[in-house]
Design an enzyme around this catalytic site. Structure first.
Site, mmCIF file in Angstrom:
data_model
loop_
_atom_site.group_PDB
_atom_site.id
_atom_site.type_symbol
_atom_site.label_atom_id
_atom_site.label_comp_id
_atom_site.label_asym_id
_atom_site.label_seq_id
_atom_site.Cartn_x
_atom_site.Cartn_y
_atom_site.Cartn_z
ATOM 1 N N GLY A 1 -13.068 4.902 -0.061
ATOM 2 C CA GLY A 1 -13.418 4.911 1.353
ATOM 3 C C GLY A 1 -14.642 5.756 1.576
ATOM 4 O O GLY A 1 -14.665 6.918 1.172
ATOM 5 N N ASN B 1 -2.209 5.556 2.944
ATOM 6 C CA ASN B 1 -2.930 4.494 2.247
ATOM 7 C C ASN B 1 -2.047 3.257 2.280
ATOM 8 O O ASN B 1 -0.944 3.269 1.736
ATOM 9 C CB ASN B 1 -3.210 4.915 0.795
ATOM 10 C CG ASN B 1 -3.889 3.816 -0.001
ATOM 11 O OD1 ASN B 1 -4.459 2.882 0.556
ATOM 12 N ND2 ASN B 1 -3.821 3.913 -1.313
ATOM 13 N N TYR C 1 -10.486 -4.042 -9.624
ATOM 14 C CA TYR C 1 -11.671 -3.598 -8.877
ATOM 15 C C TYR C 1 -11.573 -2.206 -8.264
ATOM 16 O O TYR C 1 -12.488 -1.402 -8.403
ATOM 17 C CB TYR C 1 -11.981 -4.616 -7.780
ATOM 18 C CG TYR C 1 -13.136 -4.249 -6.890
ATOM 19 C CD1 TYR C 1 -14.432 -4.241 -7.383
ATOM 20 C CD2 TYR C 1 -12.938 -3.918 -5.556
ATOM 21 C CE1 TYR C 1 -15.512 -3.899 -6.568
ATOM 22 C CE2 TYR C 1 -14.007 -3.580 -4.732
ATOM 23 C CZ TYR C 1 -15.293 -3.575 -5.246
ATOM 24 O OH TYR C 1 -16.346 -3.241 -4.446
#
Length: 587
Positions: A122, A196, A337
């Protein structure tokens, strides 16, 4: 549908000695050819507790002090109030990372460093809450961790107990109020939370709370959790968390802080990662990834298990089973990723997973080539695996600029592929006259891939063969990942050959999902593949609809009623009809 909690702990049970909180093994076996390095077993003593349905009367008493909230904004916006992002990044984006530290006199500074390590999760907001003299003090801001915090601000966060958060989000004038951690006061004290994930039943919960008189200050689903804790009828804070978690569904890895406790919670499916470690001075650390532990010299001990609550206070570390959990469904995109290659996520080395993905591609989709390159940075490790397996040299054919911010003034004379050229520069000496294999982690919309292929050919590449280290993405994520609408997902609209024609490559191949599952071995059923299959382990009861062209639609701009998109009520089975009273409605 998320599993329903079965039992709650009684206060008397909190000191009882119980067995392990989760039937999941603490070490995971994988096929020998792709086996990650063995990780140390947990060493710190755990008290664990079973949960009983009816708690006994509690003698707990809590004193409350108002939290102090210092908010700083580091937002730099255009005159129209909107940032211009020429990233043109069609990748799914993780929306946050969390950290919690208990028992270190430099907790806030260590939290700051850990957030640096989690910055990739983030980049548009950061915050830290610490505890000093039973008071929760908070600093949050818009921007990178290094932009939000400096020496002066960290001096305002003394204490040995802290939590922190970084988030990805849209930019806008009202974004600051949505930056976590959130701090709230209620009748028994103050509590801070960093989250999260994403709650799939947020809309109905919020509607129910508002009907009961609750007032919301943000448009974040995390605020619902604080309201549920505040209205719980249970006295011990731990039971309030359990009560709240029984009502929420979806993905959540959360850390809570009170005046004397640090609490970590992971949802029953374990969608998002959360690990636990310890520093040499005995302080306990929770973080979204092990890379954060490494930076602050904390030793990895174990994951927080799906459906587990871990409490750290002056009595030590205590573990409780939040609820009976179903088959874990951990996000496979953490290995594809999101996570850094040097992290261990879900018990597996991310580096080794990505290298294995490249090896599989080289075996399943070989092609005669002269050089293997990567789309930096997320495609590098898979490209290394591909090159090694294919016996072809890996070279740096694309150079990534690490000095690209989010706001640029484009020249009045249009430059083709301006955004991609800002970030990626081809190396003509590597590419000219060569048959090139370029490895990337994923294709979402396809627009960036087409620009990369054109960039490589303009630099002299004779052939460009695209290899993607993930299966085709056909479904949006509802568990805390920013993905476009299904209409924008190119693999949901086109065949592989049609995509190849669209991006202009000479060949195109994706990682076969069957081979991915085989590589994961016995762990394969523990992962969520919804973005590849469209089969959701927790079916959203309210489906967030993203308009074509939106990259993120999480209500961060404007009021809740002005979310750029909307909520629709999902299909329900007859068994669920009785719940319609509190279901989401069309906005």
């Amino acid at each position: 549908m998320a599993a329903t909690a079965t039992t709650k702990p009684s206060p008397s049970a909190l000191s009882s000695s119980l067995s392990n909180p989760s039937p999941l093994p603490r070490t995971h076996k994988t096929p020998s050819s792709f086996s990650p390095k063995t990780l140390p077993k947990p060493t710190f003593p755990l008290k664990t507790s079973c949960l009983s349905r009816t708690p006994k009367p509690s003698s707990f008493t809590l004193r409350s002090k108002n939290p102090i909230s210092d908010v700083f904004s580091a937002a730099n916006q255009n005159p129209d109030g909107r940032s211009v992002d020429y990233d043109d990044d069609e990748k799914p984006r993780e929306e946050c990372g969390v950290v919690g530290i208990y028992g270190d006199p430099e907790a806030s500074r260590l939290c700051y460093l850990a957030l640096h390590a989690l910055q990739h999760r983030g980049q548009e907001g950061a915050g830290i809450v610490c505890v000093q003299d039973d008071v929760l003090q908070s600093i949050t801001g818009v921007g990178l961790v290094s932009e939000v915090f400096n020496h002066t601000k960290l001096n305002q966060l003394p204490g040995d107990l802290a939590i922190g958060h970084v988030r990805y989000s849209t930019a806008g004038s009202s974004m600051l109020k949505n930056v976590q951690p959130f701090v709230a006061g209620y009748r028994f004290g103050s509590v801070g939370v960093a989250h999260n994930g994403n709650l799939v039943n947020y809309r109905s919960l919020r509607a129910r709370l508002e009907d009961s008189g609750s007032i919301f200050n943000t448009s974040s689903d995390t605020e619902v959790v604080l309201h549920l804790i505040a209205i719980s009828k249970h006295r011990p804070f731990l039971l309030r968390i359990v009560d709240a978690c029984e009502q929420i569904q979806g993905a959540y890895s959360m850390v809570f802080v009170t005046k004397d406790k640090l609490v970590a919670v992971r949802d029953p499916h374990g969608f998002r990662p959360l690990v636990m470690g310890r520093r040499s001075n005995g302080s306990v650390v929770f973080a979204s990834e092990t890379c954060a532990l490494d930076l602050i010299e904390a030793t990895y001990e174990r994951e927080v298990f799906p459906g587990e609550v871990v409490v750290v206070d002056k009595e030590g570390v205590q573990s409780l089973c939040l609820m009976s959990h179903p088959q874990p469904k951990q996000c496979i995109f953490e290995h594809i990723y999101f996570a850094l290659p040097n992290s261990v996520v879900f018990g597996r080395s991310v580096y080794e997973s990505r290298r294995a993905f490249g090896e599989i591609l080289a075996t399943e989709a070989p092609v005669d080539c002269d050089v293997v390159i990567a789309v930096p940075d997320s495609g590098v490790v898979a490209a290394l695996g591909y090159a090694a397996k294919a016996g072809v040299a890996f070279q740096q054919g694309l150079i990534r600029s690490h000095y690209v911010g989010r706001t640029f003034i484009e020249p009045s004379q249009k430059i083709r592929d301006f955004g991609v050229k800002l970030k990626l520069s081809p190396v003509r000496a590597v590419l000219e006259g060569k048959r090139v294999v370029v490895v990337d982690d994923s294709i979402v919309r396809g627009t960036t891939s087409s620009k990369i292929v054109r960039l490589l050919k303009e630099a002299g590449a004779k052939e460009v063969h695209m290899r993607i280290a993930s299966p085709p993405i056909i479904g949006s994520c509802y568990y805390g990942v920013d993905t476009p609408s299904s209409e924008e997902l190119i693999s949901n609209r086109m065949s592989v050959e049609e995509i190849r024609e669209f991006i202009g490559s000479d060949s195109l191949a994706f990682l076969p999902i069957g081979k991915l599952e085989k590589m994961l071995g016995s762990q394969s059923p523990n992962f969520c593949y919804a973005c590849f299959s469209g089969k959701y382990p927790v079916e959203p009861r309210e489906i967030k609809v993203k308009r074509v062209g939106d990259s993120l639609d999480d209500g961060l701009v404007g009021s809740f009623e002005n979310i750029d998109g909307g909520w629709v009520q999902a299909n329900h089975s007859p068994k669920e009809e009785k719940d319609k009273e509190f279901e989401g409605v069309v906005i």
